[in-house]
Design a protein around this motif. Structure first.
Motif, mmCIF file in Angstrom:
data_model
loop_
_atom_site.group_PDB
_atom_site.id
_atom_site.type_symbol
_atom_site.label_atom_id
_atom_site.label_comp_id
_atom_site.label_asym_id
_atom_site.label_seq_id
_atom_site.Cartn_x
_atom_site.Cartn_y
_atom_site.Cartn_z
ATOM 1 N N LEU A 189 -4.961 2.538 33.846
ATOM 2 C CA LEU A 189 -3.372 2.470 33.322
ATOM 3 C C LEU A 189 -3.156 3.258 32.228
ATOM 4 N N PRO A 190 -1.865 4.003 32.204
ATOM 5 C CA PRO A 190 -1.433 4.600 30.923
ATOM 6 C C PRO A 190 -1.309 3.918 29.731
ATOM 7 N N VAL A 191 -2.081 2.812 29.488
ATOM 8 C CA VAL A 191 -2.075 1.913 28.091
ATOM 9 C C VAL A 191 -3.143 2.038 27.173
ATOM 10 N N SER A 192 -4.211 2.925 27.347
ATOM 11 C CA SER A 192 -5.219 3.122 26.242
ATOM 12 C C SER A 192 -6.267 2.136 26.547
ATOM 13 N N SER A 193 -7.343 2.427 26.941
ATOM 14 C CA SER A 193 -8.602 1.498 26.953
ATOM 15 C C SER A 193 -9.238 1.399 25.593
ATOM 16 N N SER A 194 -9.522 2.735 25.021
ATOM 17 C CA SER A 194 -10.204 2.592 23.993
ATOM 18 C C SER A 194 -9.344 2.035 22.680
ATOM 19 N N GLY A 195 -7.967 2.119 22.728
ATOM 20 C CA GLY A 195 -7.222 1.442 21.898
ATOM 21 C C GLY A 195 -7.311 -0.014 21.797
ATOM 22 N N HIS A 196 -7.283 -0.706 23.136
ATOM 23 C CA HIS A 196 -7.325 -2.260 23.201
ATOM 24 C C HIS A 196 -8.711 -2.690 22.935
ATOM 25 N N LEU A 197 -9.671 -1.901 23.198
ATOM 26 C CA LEU A 197 -10.956 -2.276 22.695
ATOM 27 C C LEU A 197 -11.295 -2.318 21.497
ATOM 28 N N ILE A 198 -10.657 -1.319 20.698
ATOM 29 C CA ILE A 198 -10.805 -1.558 19.024
ATOM 30 C C ILE A 198 -10.092 -2.458 18.607
ATOM 31 N N LEU A 199 -8.931 -2.739 19.234
ATOM 32 C CA LEU A 199 -7.914 -4.051 18.726
ATOM 33 C C LEU A 199 -8.864 -5.379 18.847
ATOM 34 N N LEU A 200 -9.596 -5.265 19.857
ATOM 35 C CA LEU A 200 -10.328 -6.534 20.185
ATOM 36 C C LEU A 200 -11.357 -6.928 19.011
ATOM 37 N N SER A 201 -12.002 -5.983 18.285
ATOM 38 C CA SER A 201 -12.852 -6.341 17.465
ATOM 39 C C SER A 201 -12.115 -6.262 15.897
ATOM 40 N N GLN A 202 -10.642 -5.836 16.077
ATOM 41 C CA GLN A 202 -10.159 -5.812 14.541
ATOM 42 C C GLN A 202 -8.950 -6.863 14.547
ATOM 43 N N VAL A 203 -8.654 -7.479 15.440
ATOM 44 C CA VAL A 203 -7.602 -8.582 15.352
ATOM 45 C C VAL A 203 -8.117 -9.776 16.057
ATOM 46 N N THR A 204 -9.351 -10.066 16.274
ATOM 47 C CA THR A 204 -10.007 -11.260 16.794
ATOM 48 C C THR A 204 -11.215 -11.427 15.944
ATOM 49 N N PRO A 205 -12.084 -12.681 15.778
ATOM 50 C CA PRO A 205 -13.381 -12.732 15.207
ATOM 51 C C PRO A 205 -14.414 -12.095 16.054
ATOM 52 N N LEU A 206 -14.174 -11.625 17.276
ATOM 53 C CA LEU A 206 -15.395 -10.943 17.767
ATOM 54 C C LEU A 206 -15.969 -9.569 17.032
ATOM 55 N N PRO A 207 -17.033 -9.398 17.198
ATOM 56 C CA PRO A 207 -17.665 -8.295 16.602
ATOM 57 C C PRO A 207 -17.543 -7.044 17.473
ATOM 58 N N ASP A 208 -17.728 -5.972 17.058
ATOM 59 C CA ASP A 208 -17.700 -4.607 17.816
ATOM 60 C C ASP A 208 -18.863 -4.646 18.878
ATOM 61 N N GLN A 209 -18.390 -4.559 19.925
ATOM 62 C CA GLN A 209 -19.414 -4.571 21.259
ATOM 63 C C GLN A 209 -20.697 -3.687 21.028
ATOM 64 N N GLY A 210 -20.492 -2.681 20.453
ATOM 65 C CA GLY A 210 -21.552 -1.764 20.288
ATOM 66 C C GLY A 210 -21.532 -0.596 21.438
ATOM 67 N N LEU A 211 -22.394 0.564 21.268
ATOM 68 C CA LEU A 211 -22.314 1.657 22.151
ATOM 69 C C LEU A 211 -22.720 1.321 23.462
ATOM 70 N N ALA A 212 -23.794 0.491 23.530
ATOM 71 C CA ALA A 212 -24.495 0.285 24.946
ATOM 72 C C ALA A 212 -23.526 -0.368 25.885
ATOM 73 N N ILE A 213 -22.759 -1.472 25.463
ATOM 74 C CA ILE A 213 -21.825 -2.171 26.483
ATOM 75 C C ILE A 213 -20.648 -1.014 26.334
ATOM 76 N N ASP A 214 -20.266 -0.277 25.656
ATOM 77 C CA ASP A 214 -19.023 0.789 25.837
ATOM 78 C C ASP A 214 -19.748 1.446 26.789
ATOM 79 N N VAL A 215 -20.970 2.115 26.834
ATOM 80 C CA VAL A 215 -21.362 3.201 28.029
ATOM 81 C C VAL A 215 -21.396 2.520 29.262
ATOM 82 N N ALA A 216 -21.723 1.230 29.367
ATOM 83 C CA ALA A 216 -22.043 0.448 30.607
ATOM 84 C C ALA A 216 -20.450 0.062 31.147
ATOM 85 N N ALA A 217 -19.573 -0.067 30.341
ATOM 86 C CA ALA A 217 -18.410 -0.434 30.802
ATOM 87 C C ALA A 217 -17.737 0.803 31.416
ATOM 88 N N HIS A 218 -17.931 2.041 30.714
ATOM 89 C CA HIS A 218 -17.571 3.357 31.399
ATOM 90 C C HIS A 218 -18.230 3.600 32.759
#
Length: 267
Positions: A19-48
């Motif tokens: 969707l034209p709404v930016s997946s990377s932007g939403h994932l960065i926000l997940l770790s910056q505006v919530t208590p959740l830590p960054d998911q890490g490269l491995a999960i990033d690659v798997a999701a891709h």
């Protein structure tokens, strides 16, 4: 890693990758505006990987045509539909590959991962998408895709390395600027995502290999499955909606989210 966190990352990646709404932007926000830590490269690659599987399955006929054309393309024979499609997809990937490697080597990619950057990118590139979609003609189809257009769309795609831009959104914008019909613009953007995701995944995997273990492999598998299902759903919905709806609803969402992010960034 908690199952809920994996599920959340995979669903966000899957739903927003195409969707034209930016997946990377939403994932960065997940770790910056919530208590959740960054998911890490491995999960990033798997999701891709999950989203890659979804786009290949959805456009299987075209993906298979391009794959069968690769051997002829590698021998310099661009004389079949498959070889031509494989060649154009390869050319369109070069700008983003060069830009991505440059950002990784220089470390500039980390400097762009801020709420303010995402907010401005959401708004500005959303407006550009709206203008291109509303003001440009819809006279070209996927059959009209040329080397010149592939290069131009590839340059547009390179802008997606700015978080909040959206790879699919900016590539669709480029296609609409060139006069492609909405559904054809979206299809070309989705096909262009295949070599792009493969290239970015391969680059990230070089870092992931160093931290590989059984628990991480299990988490990565779960993330890939969830993102595959979510991406397939998002692709199906968007391609159907484009028969009767413009990109304006996505633009409105981008602007509203962008304004909210700028308020957070500067408050």
């Amino acid at each position: 890693m908690a199952l809920f966190h994996i599920f959340l990352v995979a669903i966000i990646q899957g739903l927003t990758e195409f969707l034209p709404v930016s997946s990377s932007g939403h994932l960065i926000l997940l770790s910056q505006v919530t208590p959740l830590p960054d998911q890490g490269l491995a999960i990033d690659v798997a999701a891709h990987v999950g989203t890659l599987g979804a786009v290949i399955l959805f456009f299987w006929r075209d993906a298979k045509t391009a794959l069968y054309g690769v051997p002829r393309m590698l021998t310099g024979r661009i004389d079949t539909p498959g070889a031509r499609l494989a060649f154009l997809l390869s050319i369109s990937t070069i700008p983003v590959a060069i830009a991505g490697l440059t950002l990784k080597i220089t470390g500039l990619s980390d400097a762009l991962r801020s709420i303010a950057v995402i907010g401005w990118a959401m708004i500005l590139f959303g407006i550009v998408l709206w203008w291109s979609d509303q003001k440009r003609p819809q006279t070209k189809t996927e059959a009209d895709w040329t080397l010149k257009d592939a290069i131009k769309m590839g340059l547009w795609q390179a802008l997606a390395l700015i978080p909040g831009t959206s790879r699919s959104g900016i590539t669709i914008t480029g296609a609409r600027q060139l006069g492609y019909a909405r559904s054809d613009a979206a299809k070309l953007a989705m096909l262009m995502s295949i070599p792009t995701i493969i290239a970015s995944g391969a680059l990230l995997s070089l870092d992931v290999v160093k931290e590989a273990n059984l628990a991480l492999a299990k988490d990565a598998t779960i993330a890939a499955v969830f993102s595959f299902v979510a991406a397939l759903l998002a692709l199906t919905l968007m391609m159907r909606l484009l028969r009767s709806v413009s990109f304006t609803p996505y633009v409105i969402y981008r602007i509203l989210l962008g304004v909210a992010l700028l308020f957070i960034a500067y408050s």
